[in-house]
Each structure stands twice: as C-alpha cells, then as structure tokens.
Design a protein around this motif. Structure first.
Motif, PDB file in Angstrom:
ATOM      1  N   MET A   1       0.794  -1.138  -0.035  1.00  0.00           N
ATOM      2  CA  MET A   1       0.024  -0.241   0.064  1.00  0.00           C
ATOM      3  C   MET A   1       0.880   1.204  -0.098  1.00  0.00           C
ATOM      4  O   MET A   1       1.884   1.151   0.645  1.00  0.00           O
ATOM      5  CB  MET A   1      -0.962   0.198   1.090  1.00  0.00           C
ATOM      6  CG  MET A   1      -1.888  -0.921   1.348  1.00  0.00           C
ATOM      7  SD  MET A   1      -3.190  -0.988   0.132  1.00  0.00           S
ATOM      8  CE  MET A   1      -4.040   0.554   0.548  1.00  0.00           C
ATOM      9  N   SER A   2       0.456   2.325  -0.784  1.00  0.00           N
ATOM     10  CA  SER A   2       1.142   3.512  -0.695  1.00  0.00           C
ATOM     11  C   SER A   2       0.744   4.355   0.610  1.00  0.00           C
ATOM     12  O   SER A   2      -0.293   3.832   1.318  1.00  0.00           O
ATOM     13  CB  SER A   2       0.606   4.581  -1.868  1.00  0.00           C
ATOM     14  OG  SER A   2       1.505   5.881  -1.946  1.00  0.00           O
ATOM     15  N   PHE A   3       1.573   5.281   1.138  1.00  0.00           N
ATOM     16  CA  PHE A   3       1.515   5.874   2.102  1.00  0.00           C
ATOM     17  C   PHE A   3       0.668   7.291   1.890  1.00  0.00           C
ATOM     18  O   PHE A   3       0.868   7.956   0.812  1.00  0.00           O
ATOM     19  CB  PHE A   3       2.293   6.002   3.285  1.00  0.00           C
ATOM     20  CG  PHE A   3       3.700   6.892   2.515  1.00  0.00           C
ATOM     21  CD1 PHE A   3       3.926   7.967   3.120  1.00  0.00           C
ATOM     22  CD2 PHE A   3       4.594   6.564   1.492  1.00  0.00           C
ATOM     23  CE1 PHE A   3       5.121   8.799   2.503  1.00  0.00           C
ATOM     24  CE2 PHE A   3       5.390   7.333   1.010  1.00  0.00           C
ATOM     25  CZ  PHE A   3       5.639   8.643   1.665  1.00  0.00           C
ATOM     26  N   THR A   4       0.128   7.945   3.083  1.00  0.00           N
ATOM     27  CA  THR A   4      -0.683   9.197   2.957  1.00  0.00           C
ATOM     28  C   THR A   4       0.160  10.345   3.528  1.00  0.00           C
ATOM     29  O   THR A   4       0.507  10.071   4.801  1.00  0.00           O
ATOM     30  CB  THR A   4      -2.226   8.999   3.403  1.00  0.00           C
ATOM     31  OG1 THR A   4      -2.729   8.056   2.464  1.00  0.00           O
ATOM     32  CG2 THR A   4      -2.830  10.400   3.185  1.00  0.00           C
ATOM     33  N   VAL A   5       0.347  11.295   2.942  1.00  0.00           N
ATOM     34  CA  VAL A   5       0.764  12.640   3.689  1.00  0.00           C
ATOM     35  C   VAL A   5      -0.190  13.469   3.548  1.00  0.00           C
ATOM     36  O   VAL A   5      -0.642  14.177   2.577  1.00  0.00           O
ATOM     37  CB  VAL A   5       1.984  13.032   2.881  1.00  0.00           C
ATOM     38  CG1 VAL A   5       2.898  14.234   3.316  1.00  0.00           C
ATOM     39  CG2 VAL A   5       2.948  11.985   2.749  1.00  0.00           C
ATOM     40  N   ALA A   6      -0.575  14.139   4.804  1.00  0.00           N
ATOM     41  CA  ALA A   6      -1.500  15.258   5.081  1.00  0.00           C
ATOM     42  C   ALA A   6      -0.783  16.663   5.236  1.00  0.00           C
ATOM     43  O   ALA A   6       0.294  16.792   5.832  1.00  0.00           O
ATOM     44  CB  ALA A   6      -2.666  15.111   6.250  1.00  0.00           C
ATOM     45  N   LEU A   7      -1.098  17.770   4.631  1.00  0.00           N
ATOM     46  CA  LEU A   7      -0.680  18.933   4.652  1.00  0.00           C
ATOM     47  C   LEU A   7      -1.572  19.715   5.479  1.00  0.00           C
ATOM     48  O   LEU A   7      -2.562  20.045   5.402  1.00  0.00           O
ATOM     49  CB  LEU A   7      -0.752  19.672   3.432  1.00  0.00           C
ATOM     50  CG  LEU A   7       0.275  18.928   2.119  1.00  0.00           C
ATOM     51  CD1 LEU A   7       0.242  19.752   0.928  1.00  0.00           C
ATOM     52  CD2 LEU A   7       1.497  18.287   2.709  1.00  0.00           C
ATOM     53  N   VAL A   8      -1.022  20.406   6.806  1.00  0.00           N
ATOM     54  CA  VAL A   8      -1.702  21.117   7.909  1.00  0.00           C
ATOM     55  C   VAL A   8      -1.046  22.079   8.199  1.00  0.00           C
ATOM     56  O   VAL A   8       0.077  22.298   7.934  1.00  0.00           O
ATOM     57  CB  VAL A   8      -2.146  20.209   8.991  1.00  0.00           C
ATOM     58  CG1 VAL A   8      -2.814  18.848   8.564  1.00  0.00           C
ATOM     59  CG2 VAL A   8      -0.924  19.709   9.653  1.00  0.00           C
ATOM     60  N   GLY A   9      -1.626  23.148   8.708  1.00  0.00           N
ATOM     61  CA  GLY A   9      -1.177  24.486   9.066  1.00  0.00           C
ATOM     62  C   GLY A   9      -2.109  25.432   9.182  1.00  0.00           C
ATOM     63  O   GLY A   9      -3.434  25.199   8.553  1.00  0.00           O
ATOM     64  N   ARG A  10      -1.911  26.531   9.516  1.00  0.00           N
ATOM     65  CA  ARG A  10      -2.984  27.940   9.455  1.00  0.00           C
ATOM     66  C   ARG A  10      -3.170  28.414   8.192  1.00  0.00           C
ATOM     67  O   ARG A  10      -2.543  27.890   7.388  1.00  0.00           O
ATOM     68  CB  ARG A  10      -2.517  28.859  10.622  1.00  0.00           C
ATOM     69  CG  ARG A  10      -1.222  29.509  10.049  1.00  0.00           C
ATOM     70  CD  ARG A  10      -0.698  30.605  11.133  1.00  0.00           C
ATOM     71  NE  ARG A  10       0.663  31.078  10.846  1.00  0.00           N
ATOM     72  CZ  ARG A  10       0.757  32.310   9.988  1.00  0.00           C
ATOM     73  NH1 ARG A  10       0.040  32.696   9.101  1.00  0.00           N
ATOM     74  NH2 ARG A  10       2.077  32.718   9.722  1.00  0.00           N
ATOM     75  N   PRO A  11      -4.163  29.311   7.854  1.00  0.00           N
ATOM     76  CA  PRO A  11      -4.594  29.663   6.638  1.00  0.00           C
ATOM     77  C   PRO A  11      -3.505  30.408   5.882  1.00  0.00           C
ATOM     78  O   PRO A  11      -2.616  31.007   6.702  1.00  0.00           O
ATOM     79  CB  PRO A  11      -5.613  30.517   6.876  1.00  0.00           C
ATOM     80  CG  PRO A  11      -6.494  30.000   8.184  1.00  0.00           C
ATOM     81  CD  PRO A  11      -5.406  29.625   9.224  1.00  0.00           C
ATOM     82  N   ASN A  12      -3.288  30.376   4.568  1.00  0.00           N
ATOM     83  CA  ASN A  12      -2.376  31.283   4.076  1.00  0.00           C
ATOM     84  C   ASN A  12      -1.001  30.909   4.264  1.00  0.00           C
ATOM     85  O   ASN A  12      -0.019  31.764   4.012  1.00  0.00           O
ATOM     86  CB  ASN A  12      -2.701  32.586   3.945  1.00  0.00           C
ATOM     87  CG  ASN A  12      -2.349  33.431   2.798  1.00  0.00           C
ATOM     88  OD1 ASN A  12      -2.687  32.659   1.703  1.00  0.00           O
ATOM     89  ND2 ASN A  12      -2.241  34.474   2.936  1.00  0.00           N
ATOM     90  N   VAL A  13      -0.322  29.727   4.444  1.00  0.00           N
ATOM     91  CA  VAL A  13       1.066  29.540   4.709  1.00  0.00           C
ATOM     92  C   VAL A  13       1.491  28.811   3.365  1.00  0.00           C
ATOM     93  O   VAL A  13       2.639  28.436   3.484  1.00  0.00           O
ATOM     94  CB  VAL A  13       1.140  28.599   5.940  1.00  0.00           C
ATOM     95  CG1 VAL A  13       0.908  29.444   7.302  1.00  0.00           C
ATOM     96  CG2 VAL A  13       0.518  27.217   5.858  1.00  0.00           C
TER      97      VAL A  13
END
Length: 467
Positions: free
Chosen positions: A1-13
C-alpha cells in the motif's frame, strides 16, 4: 500500500501551493486570500522517486463551535487521522504566530507523526522564521519554498522512513499518478473488458450554488466527506472521491456552484468556476443537480448546454423533491424546458431525488450507468449504411442549385460521444437543417437518448483524380 501525507497548518501558509507542487499539476486553487481551501482533497504524488498520496486540508482555526471555520477544522482533523504522516507548515516569512504554537501543541499529542516544514524560506527574509520554528518542539524544521521548488530533496529524505518497504507499492502508486486524467480507451462493439470495467467512471457533480451538490456526494458515499451548510458557495476546490457501488468504480467530483457570469465578481469565485469547467471537460458523465423548487432556470440550461457542447453525457437530478407540492406540474415544466432549450439531446435522463433524505439514489446511479453505456455505444458500419440507405430512400437531401448532394456511406469514427462520419460529394452544400434531421433520425433509430451525437462530413477522394 502507498502511504498518505497530509498538509496541515494555519490559513495562507502555502499548503495548496505545496500540494500542487507534489501532485505535479495545478489541482488546488491558490490565491493570496486566506481560507481559499475548505474541503480536504487528495491526489497521487511522485517526487524524487517516492510515490504517495498527498492530502491538502483547510487552514486550521482555533474555533470549536458550529461555524464554517469550525466545520472546516473538523474536516482537517479527520484527514489528519487517516494520514500516515503530516507536514505541519508554517510561514517562514511571517514568523511563528500564536496560532502556530497552539496547533503545534495539539499536533504533539496526535498519534500521527509530524514533520515541521518552514515554507517561503527562500532568501534571507525567511531565515528568522526558520530559526523561530525550532521552539515549536516538533524537531528540526525543513526549509522549503513550495512556489520555487526549493528544498524538495530534503522533504523526500524526511518522508522516506514512512514509505512502504515493498517496491511493488511504489510502482503501483507511480502508475496511478501517471494514469490520472488520461483519455480512456474507446469502447468497441464488444462488451467492456475487465480492464475497462476496472477504470472508474468519472462523474462531475455540477449546478448552481446551494442546490445540494455536496450533500448529494456525502449521501452517496455515506460519510461527511465535504462541507455542507446553508451558506451558498461552500465548495471552492473541485473535490474528487473514489467510490464503488455494486462492483462498479466511480470517481465523484464535487464542484463549486456556477452562477451567471455577470454575478461572479470575487477572484476566488472566478477561479472556482474555471476549475468546475475544467472538471466538466475531464468528466465522462456530468450530473447536473437542480433545485426542484427552481426548476431549470436560465443558468441551469446554460450549464446543460455547456456539457453538451463539450460532448459529455448528461444526467439531471431534481434535488429537494420532498419539498415540492405539485409534482406533476413540476415534471411538465422540466419536460417543456428541455424540449425548448435542449432539443439536440432529446431524452435526457431526469431523476427526482432527495439528497438530504437519501431517497432514490440507487435510481440515480442506474440512470448514470445507462447514460454512460449510451455514450460508449459503437454502431457497426454495416448497420449505419443500411440506415443511411433507408433515410435517402424516404427523405433524400434537398436540391442545391438544381443538383442533389450525394451521400456515399457512413461509419462511426469514435465513441464518447458517438461520432459518425458521412462521406459526401459536396460536404459544404449539405444544409444544416438536413444534418439536424439526420442526427435526430440516427438517435431514434439506434436508441441514443440523452447523449450528444456528432456528425462529421467528409469528402470522398476521387481515386482517378491527380494528387
């Protein structure tokens, strides 16, 4: 299975900019306005030989009520729970803010591993923010510039520990990334092969704002995948969701509501509408969702005509049907408006549904599959030529300057939509009215309701003429 990368952070970064960089194409809307992204969306990514699924999320806000921002935050938290690793992105130029510190504290308690990324770190301006990022307690920050592609090698190295060890998984993810958005192979006279059936049917869900498109997508897949609410214009990015029903794979794409061009002022809304039109061009079946209490107004018909001009298969869903009082009158209005405005695709499937209550969704999906099958039809050349002979016997082309245009033979040159080439001696002299008659007769003879049918005129080469 491939892995998943989530992008998180406050708005407009710069989450969406990095998402587009990793995906290798401009899938997410990008603008200087904070909060452009509202729903999380995913795409296959391949960087430096590493393949994975990247997930773009809405900007994190410190709210927990029932507001739009709070619902966006809950969506982001769900995406974070499903990820194998998260990239917590901060703006190196702006420096570390109290909101960054607040969410860094929450991420330290999360079960999902976190990699700290200092975006917009190009040049000396970003160095101060890069050094400040050490105080967040999430390890050494990676200096990155998503806009200019700097620091991607360091990012790949940081992601390597989370990649699956099996090389087959990497190859599979790379193939998926390469194949997304490519034109599907045409379907011939034989039934679909197993390979063709394995391909998901691309369905674009379109319509005016606040008609229930996102509610319908959530109802179909059985979870709150995209944000819904009374606010018009909730969806901005086109959100793609892979789903399976009765052994058939679908790729459902929720799009932004399309208002009349004269009413679209905001830059973000213009970008969202342009993205929706891009999705229509990539789709195979377009599901036009209409508010049953405002049946097929001018904008609905404009959208429908755009779908037909693009050669896509069209299905109309009359949503909120449970709130209609005089249903017989409503259906007559639909039939009259379609007959007047969309006579060129007579027989469009119209299904009455209630997305909120989950009513008649199976009927809607059956109609989508039926229309998709018609859109894929291939008619044998022998049948087409018998058809054209019968047409010429009963209703030959009109005389042009005392001479009749001669139609030699016909053959289908492509599917999706069905396209028939007519070989004639004088293509430019065949009147458009007669061409419309031929299309209507072809649609009726071979049972092709509700899908565009195209006619191409070709001049047969004279074998005795000099080249």
């Amino acid at each position: 299975m491939s892995f998943t990368v989530a992008l998180v952070g406050r708005p407009n970064v710069g989450k969406s900019t990095l998402f587009n960089r990793l995906a290798g194409k401009k899938l997410a809307l990008v603008d200087d306005t904070p909060g452009v992204t509202r729903d999380w969306r995913s795409a296959p990514a391949r960087v430096g030989g590493l393949s994975f699924t990247v997930v773009d999320t809405a900007g994190l806000e410190d709210v927990t009520d029932d507001s739009l921002e709070a619902r966006m935050r809950r969506q982001t938290e769900r995406a974070l729970e499903r990820a194998d690793v998260a990239l917590f992105i901060v703006d190196a130029r702006s420096g570390i803010t109290p909101l960054d510190r607040h969410f860094a504290a929450l991420l330290r308690k999360s079960k999902t591993p976190v990699i700290l990324v200092a975006n917009k770190a190009e040049g000396k301006v970003g160095m101060t923010g890069l050094y400040e990022a050490f105080e967040l307690g999430l390890g050494d920050p990676l200096a990155l510039s998503a806009e200019h592609g700097e620091g991607m090698a360091d990012l790949v190295e940081a992601l390597l520990p989370y990649a699956p060890p099996e090389p087959e998984a990497v190859e599979k993810a790379a193939a998926l990334a390469k194949g997304e958005g490519e034109e599907e192979l045409p379907v011939g006279d034989q039934p679909e092969t197993d390979e063709e059936r394995a391909r998901p049917i691309q369905i674009a869900i379109v319509g005016r704002p606040n008609v229930g498109k996102s509610t319908l997508l959530n109802a179909l897949i059985g979870e709150e995948r995209v944000l819904t609410g009374p606010e018009a214009g909730m969806t901005r990015d086109a959100i793609s969701v892979d789903w399976e029903w009765r052994g058939r794979k679908f790729r459902l794409v929720d799009t932004a509501g399309m208002r009349r061009r004269a009413r679209v002022d905001a830059k973000v809304e213009k970008l969202a509408v342009a993205d929706a039109l891009r999705v229509v061009r990539m789709a195979q079946v377009v599901l036009l969702v209409v508010d049953a209490n405002q049946i097929l107004d001018k904008q609905d018909l404009t959208i429908a005509r755009t779908v037909v001009e693009e050669g896509r298969a069209l299905v109309i869903a009359l949503n909120k049907w449970d709130a209609v009082d005089d249903r017989a009158m409503a259906l007559r209005q639909v039939e009259d408006k379609l007959q007047a405005a969309l006579a060129q695709i007579k027989g469009v499937e119209v299904v009455t549904i209630s997305a909120l209550q989950g009513k008649k969704l199976d009927t809607l999906l059956d109609s989508i599959l039926s229309t998709y099958g018609q859109w894929n039809r291939r008619i044998p050349t022998a049948q087409l030529n018998r058809w054209i002979e019968g047409v010429l016997d009963h209703h030959p082309p009109p005389l042009v300057e005392g001479r009749r245009v001669k139609i030699r033979y016909a053959t289908q040159v492509k599917t999706r939509p069905p396209t028939v080439a007519l070989f004639v001696n004088k293509p430019l002299d065949l009147p458009e009215s007669y061409q419309r008659y031929l299309i209507a007769h072809l649609r009726e003879t071979f049972d092709l309701p509700g899908v565009p049918v195209r006619l191409l005129l070709r001049k047969q080469k004279n074998p005795y003429a000099d080249d």
